[in-house]
Design an enzyme around this catalytic site. Structure first.
Site, PDB file in Angstrom:
ATOM      1  N   SER A  65       0.828  -1.208   0.000  1.00 40.73           N
ATOM      2  CA  SER A  65       0.000   0.000   0.000  1.00 40.73           C
ATOM      3  C   SER A  65       0.862   1.259   0.000  1.00 40.73           C
ATOM      4  O   SER A  65       1.973   1.290   0.511  1.00 40.73           O
ATOM      5  CB  SER A  65      -0.921   0.021   1.221  1.00 40.73           C
ATOM      6  OG  SER A  65      -1.900  -0.978   1.122  1.00 40.73           O
TER       7      SER A  65
HETATM    8  N1  SAH Z   1      -1.768  -4.400   3.747  1.00 37.69           N
HETATM    9  C1  SAH Z   1      -0.998  -4.730   2.565  1.00 37.69           C
HETATM   10  C2  SAH Z   1      -1.755  -4.390   1.298  1.00 37.69           C
HETATM   11  C3  SAH Z   1      -1.465  -5.341   0.184  1.00 37.69           C
HETATM   12  S1  SAH Z   1      -2.521  -5.227  -1.222  1.00 37.69           S
HETATM   13  C4  SAH Z   1       0.364  -4.059   2.593  1.00 37.69           C
HETATM   14  O1  SAH Z   1       0.602  -3.181   3.443  1.00 37.69           O
HETATM   15  O2  SAH Z   1       1.226  -4.430   1.813  1.00 37.69           O
HETATM   16  C5  SAH Z   1      -3.958  -6.130  -0.703  1.00 37.69           C
HETATM   17  C6  SAH Z   1      -3.796  -7.587  -0.386  1.00 37.69           C
HETATM   18  O3  SAH Z   1      -5.105  -8.119  -0.169  1.00 37.69           O
HETATM   19  C7  SAH Z   1      -3.172  -8.455  -1.476  1.00 37.69           C
HETATM   20  O4  SAH Z   1      -2.063  -9.121  -0.958  1.00 37.69           O
HETATM   21  C8  SAH Z   1      -4.290  -9.435  -1.869  1.00 37.69           C
HETATM   22  O5  SAH Z   1      -3.825 -10.724  -2.215  1.00 37.69           O
HETATM   23  C9  SAH Z   1      -5.119  -9.467  -0.595  1.00 37.69           C
HETATM   24  N2  SAH Z   1      -6.508  -9.898  -0.753  1.00 37.69           N
HETATM   25  C10 SAH Z   1      -7.366  -9.666  -1.782  1.00 37.69           C
HETATM   26  N3  SAH Z   1      -8.560 -10.233  -1.546  1.00 37.69           N
HETATM   27  C11 SAH Z   1      -8.476 -10.847  -0.317  1.00 37.69           C
HETATM   28  C12 SAH Z   1      -9.366 -11.620   0.492  1.00 37.69           C
HETATM   29  N4  SAH Z   1     -10.609 -11.898   0.113  1.00 37.69           N
HETATM   30  N5  SAH Z   1      -8.919 -12.089   1.678  1.00 37.69           N
HETATM   31  C13 SAH Z   1      -7.657 -11.837   2.106  1.00 37.69           C
HETATM   32  N6  SAH Z   1      -6.762 -11.123   1.386  1.00 37.69           N
HETATM   33  C14 SAH Z   1      -7.158 -10.629   0.190  1.00 37.69           C
END
Ligand code: SAH
Length: 216
Positions: A65
């Site tokens: 993010s």
């Molecule tokens: N908090 C993370 C954001 C990563 S992007 C950071 O700081 O890096 C969002 C993430 O959500 C991705 O890794 C994606 O695989 C995950 N994601 C998407 N749909 C999801 C779901 N239904 N349950 C859990 N994770 C999910």
């Protein structure tokens, strides 16, 4: 090897100052962000860029993010030390670490096996110890509920009902939800058993929240 030298620390301080000029006023959140070595969470090719105010690829088609988004969502959560927080979308583990630096007890769900495995190792090396789950964030973690706070770090197509039910009374969820093709940051407070109050905080960008685990 984990290297966090004066150069990384200097870049991080600059990033925090930039976040403050962009409107992040919560000094406790800024302090937590200053502690977390963001470059360790990124693929080596991007280490030099870790402290620019941008989102970057972390593999499996996902991104770490944007620092402003992490700061903004963390501020909206109003974390008190010791609170139990559920995060949907562990991804790189960066947001997870910021929540841990704020003194929260963090439970985090990731649906991509590749990221679940990789991030567990990184967090472990850094000495962070959240509860990590490989599963579907739409379902939450009923076995560990209720949570004081819930943070969703992927773009939700609708408000997941299961998550609303896993909030404590007096608890708060911060979640980007799709509305007319845009992702709107929402704060949802559970004020009574069946009474939720909603507030909007503008448009943000996230990778989509998708159903079911992938890559087991
Ligand atoms: N908090 C993370 C954001 C990563 S992007 C950071 O700081 O890096 C969002 C993430 O959500 C991705 O890794 C994606 O695989 C995950 N994601 C998407 N749909 C999801 C779901 N239904 N349950 C859990 N994770 C999910």
């Amino acid at each position: 090897m984990i290297k966090d030298d004066y150069r990384h620390k200097g870049l991080r301080k600059q990033m925090v100052e930039e976040l403050a000029t962009k409107g992040i006023t919560d000094r406790v959140v800024l302090g937590a962000i200053e502690k977390v070595p963001r470059h360790i969470f990124m693929d080596s090719a991007f280490v030099e860029l870790a402290y620019q105010n941008k989102a970057f690829p972390i593999g499996a088609g996902q991104t770490i993010s944007h620092p402003f988004t992490v700061a903004f969502q963390s501020s909206l959560l109003q974390v008190a030390p010791g609170e139990k927080i559920l995060e949907i979308g562990t991804g790189s583990g960066y947001q997870t670490s910021v929540l841990l630096e704020l003194g929260a007890r963090v439970y985090s769900i990731e649906r991509q096996k590749y990221l679940f495995d990789k991030t567990r190792m990184i967090l472990n090396k850094l000495g962070y110890d959240p509860y990590l789950s490989y599963g579907d964030g739409f379902k939450g973690l009923p076995g560990f509920a209720p949570f004081d706070k819930i943070i969703v770090t992927c773009g939700a197509p609708f408000l997941p009902q299961a998550l609303l039910k896993q909030l404590t009374i007096g608890g708060r969820m911060v979640i980007p939800v799709e509305e007319e093709g845009k992702l709107i940051m929402k704060v949802i407070d559970r004020v009574e058993e069946n009474d939720y109050v909603q507030m909007d905080f503008g448009e943000f960008r996230f990778v989509p929240m998708l159903e079911k685990r992938q890559g087991s």
